[in-house]
Design an enzyme around this catalytic site. Structure first.
Site, PDB file in Angstrom:
ATOM      1  N   TYR A 141       0.808  -1.226   0.000  1.00 36.15           N
ATOM      2  CA  TYR A 141       0.000   0.000   0.000  1.00 36.15           C
ATOM      3  C   TYR A 141       0.844   1.281   0.000  1.00 36.15           C
ATOM      4  O   TYR A 141       0.291   2.377  -0.030  1.00 36.15           O
ATOM      5  CB  TYR A 141      -0.948   0.011   1.199  1.00 36.15           C
ATOM      6  CG  TYR A 141      -1.937  -1.137   1.170  1.00 36.15           C
ATOM      7  CD1 TYR A 141      -2.936  -1.172   0.197  1.00 36.15           C
ATOM      8  CD2 TYR A 141      -1.856  -2.178   2.081  1.00 36.15           C
ATOM      9  CE1 TYR A 141      -3.837  -2.226   0.147  1.00 36.15           C
ATOM     10  CE2 TYR A 141      -2.752  -3.235   2.038  1.00 36.15           C
ATOM     11  CZ  TYR A 141      -3.736  -3.256   1.071  1.00 36.15           C
ATOM     12  OH  TYR A 141      -4.614  -4.296   1.017  1.00 36.15           O
ATOM     13  N   HIS A 176      -4.820   6.016  -1.096  1.00 35.49           N
ATOM     14  CA  HIS A 176      -5.463   5.896   0.209  1.00 35.49           C
ATOM     15  C   HIS A 176      -4.482   6.142   1.361  1.00 35.49           C
ATOM     16  O   HIS A 176      -4.903   6.315   2.495  1.00 35.49           O
ATOM     17  CB  HIS A 176      -6.087   4.505   0.342  1.00 35.49           C
ATOM     18  CG  HIS A 176      -7.535   4.515   0.722  1.00 35.49           C
ATOM     19  ND1 HIS A 176      -8.325   5.643   0.740  1.00 35.49           N
ATOM     20  CD2 HIS A 176      -8.361   3.499   1.115  1.00 35.49           C
ATOM     21  CE1 HIS A 176      -9.560   5.327   1.112  1.00 35.49           C
ATOM     22  NE2 HIS A 176      -9.602   4.037   1.357  1.00 35.49           N
ATOM     23  N   ASN A 194     -10.851   1.109   6.963  1.00 34.09           N
ATOM     24  CA  ASN A 194     -12.264   1.130   7.343  1.00 34.09           C
ATOM     25  C   ASN A 194     -12.514   0.986   8.845  1.00 34.09           C
ATOM     26  O   ASN A 194     -13.641   1.147   9.297  1.00 34.09           O
ATOM     27  CB  ASN A 194     -13.042   0.059   6.574  1.00 34.09           C
ATOM     28  CG  ASN A 194     -13.058   0.353   5.081  1.00 34.09           C
ATOM     29  OD1 ASN A 194     -12.541   1.369   4.628  1.00 34.09           O
ATOM     30  ND2 ASN A 194     -13.648  -0.537   4.312  1.00 34.09           N
ATOM     31  N   ASP A 221      -6.933  11.085   2.613  1.00 36.63           N
ATOM     32  CA  ASP A 221      -7.086  11.335   1.173  1.00 36.63           C
ATOM     33  C   ASP A 221      -8.507  11.793   0.865  1.00 36.63           C
ATOM     34  O   ASP A 221      -9.425  11.541   1.647  1.00 36.63           O
ATOM     35  CB  ASP A 221      -6.780  10.049   0.386  1.00 36.63           C
ATOM     36  CG  ASP A 221      -7.742   8.913   0.735  1.00 36.63           C
ATOM     37  OD1 ASP A 221      -7.779   8.506   1.919  1.00 36.63           O
ATOM     38  OD2 ASP A 221      -8.475   8.436  -0.143  1.00 36.63           O
ATOM     39  N   ASN A 256     -14.670   6.049   4.050  1.00 37.89           N
ATOM     40  CA  ASN A 256     -14.967   5.011   5.042  1.00 37.89           C
ATOM     41  C   ASN A 256     -14.148   5.141   6.324  1.00 37.89           C
ATOM     42  O   ASN A 256     -14.625   4.795   7.403  1.00 37.89           O
ATOM     43  CB  ASN A 256     -14.772   3.619   4.435  1.00 37.89           C
ATOM     44  CG  ASN A 256     -15.862   3.290   3.438  1.00 37.89           C
ATOM     45  OD1 ASN A 256     -16.961   3.834   3.508  1.00 37.89           O
ATOM     46  ND2 ASN A 256     -15.568   2.419   2.494  1.00 37.89           N
TER      47      ASN A 256
END
Length: 195
Positions: A20, A25, A72, A98, A119
């Site tokens: 990631y 994100h 989340n 973000d 989220n």
């Protein structure tokens, strides 16, 4: 053991794991890293389901937080830290994240507000029971037609985008630091101007 006196929590949202790194994100993680570098804070303690580090920014004792819960469930980590240090989120919490509704590199500072479809922010609101906490949203650009939203936000920046974003992460870090000593309107006036 005496509990450390923390005045502020600044949390950067993202997803843990090498895959990631440099994804849209993870803009919040990137901004937190800039803040840590600037003020010499080491983010290496694992606590509150997060990587965190404490230090002093603009004369205030602060905890920098990178939740490890995945996006989340970010609120679980932030709530645990706020509860432990008895931080009122309306006064002592800033969240960096973000935002696909802003052009790449554009910032939007807010004192409160809805999740706006994010989220991570939605979970923080649910966990804290309030929408009233400062946030610095970092524009990553809107999803192109035909793209799946999850694929887009978990996608990596191009080299060209990265150069724009690197400045944005530094500006977001600056905004978060400024929120500790200035009223939110002053910070909004400085950073919310269109790029």
């Amino acid at each position: 053991m005496e509990r450390e006196k923390i005045m502020y929590i600044i949390a950067g949202l993202g997803n843990p794991g090498r895959q990631y790194v440099r994804t849209r994100h993870n803009a919040g993680y990137e901004a937190i890293d800039r803040l840590a570098d600037k003020y010499g804070i080491r983010i290496e303690t694992e606590k509150f389901k997060a990587l965190c580090g404490s230090g002093v920014i603009e004369g205030q004792k602060v905890l920098l937080l990178k939740p490890l819960t995945f996006m989340n469930l970010s609120g679980e980590s932030i709530r645990a830290a706020c509860d432990f240090y008895k931080i009122d989120p309306t006064e002592g919490l800033t969240v960096l994240c973000d935002d696909i509704n802003l052009a790449p590199g554009q910032l939007r500072v807010r004192a409160k507000g809805s999740a706006g479809g994010h989220n991570g922010i939605r979970n923080i609101i649910a966990q804290l029971g309030t929408q009233e906490f400062a946030r610095v949203r970092i524009g990553v650009g809107e999803k192109p037609d035909g793209y799946d939203l999850a694929d887009y936000v978990l996608g990596h920046f191009s080299q060209e985008e990265w150069e724009t974003m690197a400045d944005a992460f530094s500006h977001a870090a600056e905004a978060a630091a400024m929120l500790m000593t200035e009223d939110v309107q002053t910070v909004m006036n400085r950073f919310n101007a269109k790029k």
